[in-house]
Enzyme design. Structure first.
Site, PDB file in Angstrom:
ATOM      1  N   LYS A 120      -1.335   8.340 -14.545  1.00  0.00           N
ATOM      2  CA  LYS A 120      -2.464   7.432 -14.789  1.00  0.00           C
ATOM      3  C   LYS A 120      -3.376   7.961 -15.881  1.00  0.00           C
ATOM      4  CE  LYS A 120      -2.336   4.916 -10.555  1.00  0.00           C
ATOM      5  NZ  LYS A 120      -2.790   4.732  -9.200  1.00  0.00           N
ATOM      6  N   LYS A 205       8.191   1.862 -10.061  1.00  0.00           N
ATOM      7  CA  LYS A 205       7.691   1.260  -8.828  1.00  0.00           C
ATOM      8  C   LYS A 205       7.040  -0.102  -9.081  1.00  0.00           C
ATOM      9  CE  LYS A 205       3.621   2.452  -7.325  1.00  0.00           C
ATOM     10  NZ  LYS A 205       2.439   3.131  -6.805  1.00  0.00           N
ATOM     11  N   LYS A 208       0.712  -2.679  -8.183  1.00  0.00           N
ATOM     12  CA  LYS A 208      -0.179  -3.813  -8.361  1.00  0.00           C
ATOM     13  C   LYS A 208      -1.045  -3.730  -9.599  1.00  0.00           C
ATOM     14  CE  LYS A 208      -2.737  -2.267  -4.445  1.00  0.00           C
ATOM     15  NZ  LYS A 208      -3.026  -0.845  -4.682  1.00  0.00           N
TER      16      LYS A 208
HETATM   17  P1  TYM Z   1      -1.776   1.716  -2.686  1.00  0.00           P
HETATM   18  O1  TYM Z   1      -2.929   0.803  -2.595  1.00  0.00           O
HETATM   19  O2  TYM Z   1      -1.169   1.971  -4.018  1.00  0.00           O
HETATM   20  O3  TYM Z   1      -0.624   1.196  -1.727  1.00  0.00           O
HETATM   21  C1  TYM Z   1      -0.867   0.847  -0.367  1.00  0.00           C
HETATM   22  C2  TYM Z   1       0.379   1.163   0.444  1.00  0.00           C
HETATM   23  O4  TYM Z   1       1.504   0.434  -0.086  1.00  0.00           O
HETATM   24  C3  TYM Z   1       2.566   1.338  -0.403  1.00  0.00           C
HETATM   25  N1  TYM Z   1       3.249   0.859  -1.606  1.00  0.00           N
HETATM   26  C4  TYM Z   1       4.573   0.677  -1.709  1.00  0.00           C
HETATM   27  N2  TYM Z   1       5.579   0.872  -0.832  1.00  0.00           N
HETATM   28  C5  TYM Z   1       6.826   0.587  -1.244  1.00  0.00           C
HETATM   29  N3  TYM Z   1       7.121   0.127  -2.496  1.00  0.00           N
HETATM   30  C6  TYM Z   1       6.146  -0.069  -3.409  1.00  0.00           C
HETATM   31  N4  TYM Z   1       6.426  -0.535  -4.622  1.00  0.00           N
HETATM   32  C7  TYM Z   1       4.797   0.212  -3.023  1.00  0.00           C
HETATM   33  N5  TYM Z   1       3.603   0.130  -3.679  1.00  0.00           N
HETATM   34  C8  TYM Z   1       2.669   0.545  -2.791  1.00  0.00           C
HETATM   35  C9  TYM Z   1       1.888   2.668  -0.659  1.00  0.00           C
HETATM   36  O5  TYM Z   1       2.779   3.746  -0.489  1.00  0.00           O
HETATM   37  C10 TYM Z   1       0.773   2.647   0.363  1.00  0.00           C
HETATM   38  O6  TYM Z   1       1.263   3.060   1.631  1.00  0.00           O
HETATM   39  N6  TYM Z   1      -3.639   6.345  -2.395  1.00  0.00           N
HETATM   40  C11 TYM Z   1      -3.276   5.171  -1.641  1.00  0.00           C
HETATM   41  C12 TYM Z   1      -4.405   4.591  -0.832  1.00  0.00           C
HETATM   42  C13 TYM Z   1      -5.040   5.544   0.112  1.00  0.00           C
HETATM   43  C14 TYM Z   1      -4.512   5.983   1.341  1.00  0.00           C
HETATM   44  C15 TYM Z   1      -5.515   6.839   1.888  1.00  0.00           C
HETATM   45  C16 TYM Z   1      -3.310   5.755   1.985  1.00  0.00           C
HETATM   46  C17 TYM Z   1      -6.265   6.101  -0.030  1.00  0.00           C
HETATM   47  N7  TYM Z   1      -6.567   6.873   1.036  1.00  0.00           N
HETATM   48  C18 TYM Z   1      -5.296   7.471   3.108  1.00  0.00           C
HETATM   49  C19 TYM Z   1      -3.105   6.399   3.223  1.00  0.00           C
HETATM   50  C20 TYM Z   1      -4.101   7.234   3.758  1.00  0.00           C
HETATM   51  C21 TYM Z   1      -2.822   4.103  -2.593  1.00  0.00           C
HETATM   52  O7  TYM Z   1      -3.135   4.104  -3.742  1.00  0.00           O
HETATM   53  O8  TYM Z   1      -2.116   3.099  -1.981  1.00  0.00           O
END
Ligand code: TYM
Length: 340
Positions: A120, A205, A208
């Protein structure tokens, strides 16, 4: 009103970041499992982690809109406020409070090794923007999100594995330095679709926050748009349908998505197809079938924002009550003078 389980139960925490519209990857990799399994088997908290959305250039009004939309989609996906706690991160001060202690536990080097930071930061620099310091310290806040609740399990997609490893390291280090304070959490991934790939670029991946949207299925895309995106998915040279992530990433991704949507096995499903066209058609219909109830429920809930607000208000109150004692204990453990 039934209350979510608390004392003695296994605790689960996970979150989603409102940096863009939620995708099929978010749903299959995380949200669906939270709704179908996790909220029923543990004392579970699910959080829209809005503070994390400020780590890259952002438009305040858009973050606000996306935060509400993400919360609405979590409920539309089946999270039940009578079974679990749904809330917005910035409504519970303990996250930011504990994040600072995590920054004091982590080292600069281990933060800089995070793949997501490197990617990023490079993308931000390529756009001519500056890299926010919070992008580097992001995993400290993420560790705080998790550790504040004494979390045992964190259900996430595969892309979060490195951040979770760091969270475990920080918990262990803190406990060694200052005494047992945090539970060391374990990570779980779904069996299929732990990493849904971009339909136009199946080596990266489905994320979003991308600029190019043709390869990303959003949960709120119109059915015709979903169909078009899946039918135009990039496939590989050759024409036989085999599940091979290295050699045939496009086809393997479609098989994974189809398997996740139909509760099938991607390798076995490969044997049922002899053309890419038929595979795409069935995948598109399976995705639509999975998204239909979510879209319908979202439309109902979006018409009742005061209900969503009340869920978030109660969720934040409950979450605060759960997090505060442990964060207070961590403040005392590092040597800060108690307020009272
Ligand atoms: P984020 O918002 O990118 O994604 C939310 C959840 O969706 C999963 N995910 C995917 N799984 C499979 N294939 C994909 N293409 C895909 N894109 C997203 C992510 O693995 C995630 O489970 N850092 C985290 C948010 C966060 C968080 C936390 C998560 C902040 N604090 C504490 C767990 C615990 C994030 O950016 O997720």
């Amino acid at each position: 009103m039934a209350m979510p389980r608390t004392a003695g139960a296994k605790r689960i925490f996970s979150g989603v970041k409102p940096t863009g519209h939620l995708t099929l990857g978010n749903y299959l990799g995380a949200m669906r499992r939270w709704a179908r399994e996790d909220q029923h088997r543990a004392d579970a908290l699910f959080c829209v982690v809005d503070l994390h959305a400020l780590t890259v250039e952002h438009d305040p009004a858009r973050v606000r809109r996306l935060t509400r939309q993400a919360a609405t989609l979590l409920l539309a996906a089946g999270l039940d406020p009578e079974l679990c706690t749904v809330f917005v991160q910035s409504h519970v001060e303990e996250h930011a409070r504990l994040s600072y202690l995590m920054e004091c536990t982590a080292s600069d080097g281990e933060m800089r090794r995070m793949i997501q930071y490197k990617e990023k930061a490079a993308a931000e620099q390529a756009r001519g923007g500056s890299v926010r310091l919070s992008l580097l310290t992001y995993p400290a806040l993420m560790a705080a999100d998790i550790l504040a609740y004494g979390t045992h399990e964190v259900p996430v997609g595969e892309d979060q594995a490195q951040h979770l490893e760091l969270t475990r390291d920080l918990a262990v280090r803190f406990n060694q330095r200052y005494g047992a304070t945090f539970v060391v959490p374990k990570t779980t991934h779904p069996q299929v679709a732990a990493r849904v790939m971009d339909l136009q670029d199946p080596t990266s991946k489905m994320g979003k926050s991308h600029g190019r949207t043709a390869g990303i299925v959003y949960l709120l895309d119109e059915p015709e748009v979903v169909r078009k995106k899946v039918m135009r998915a990039v496939t590989d040279a050759g024409s036989d349908v085999v599940h091979d992530r290295e050699e045939r990433p496009g086809v393997a991704n479609l098989l994974d998505v189809l398997a996740a949507c139909t509760e099938g096995d991607p390798v076995a499903l490969a044997g049922e197809y002899d053309s890419y066209g038929a595979l795409k058609k069935d995948t598109a219909e399976a995705v639509l079938e999975v998204l239909r109830p979510v879209r319908e429920r979202h439309a109902e809930l979006a018409a009742a924002p005061e209900y969503v607000d009340s869920v978030l208000r109660e969720g934040a109150e409950r979450a605060r009550g759960m997090a505060r004692p442990r964060v207070d204990a961590a403040y005392r453990a590092v040597g800060l003078l108690p307020k009272e």
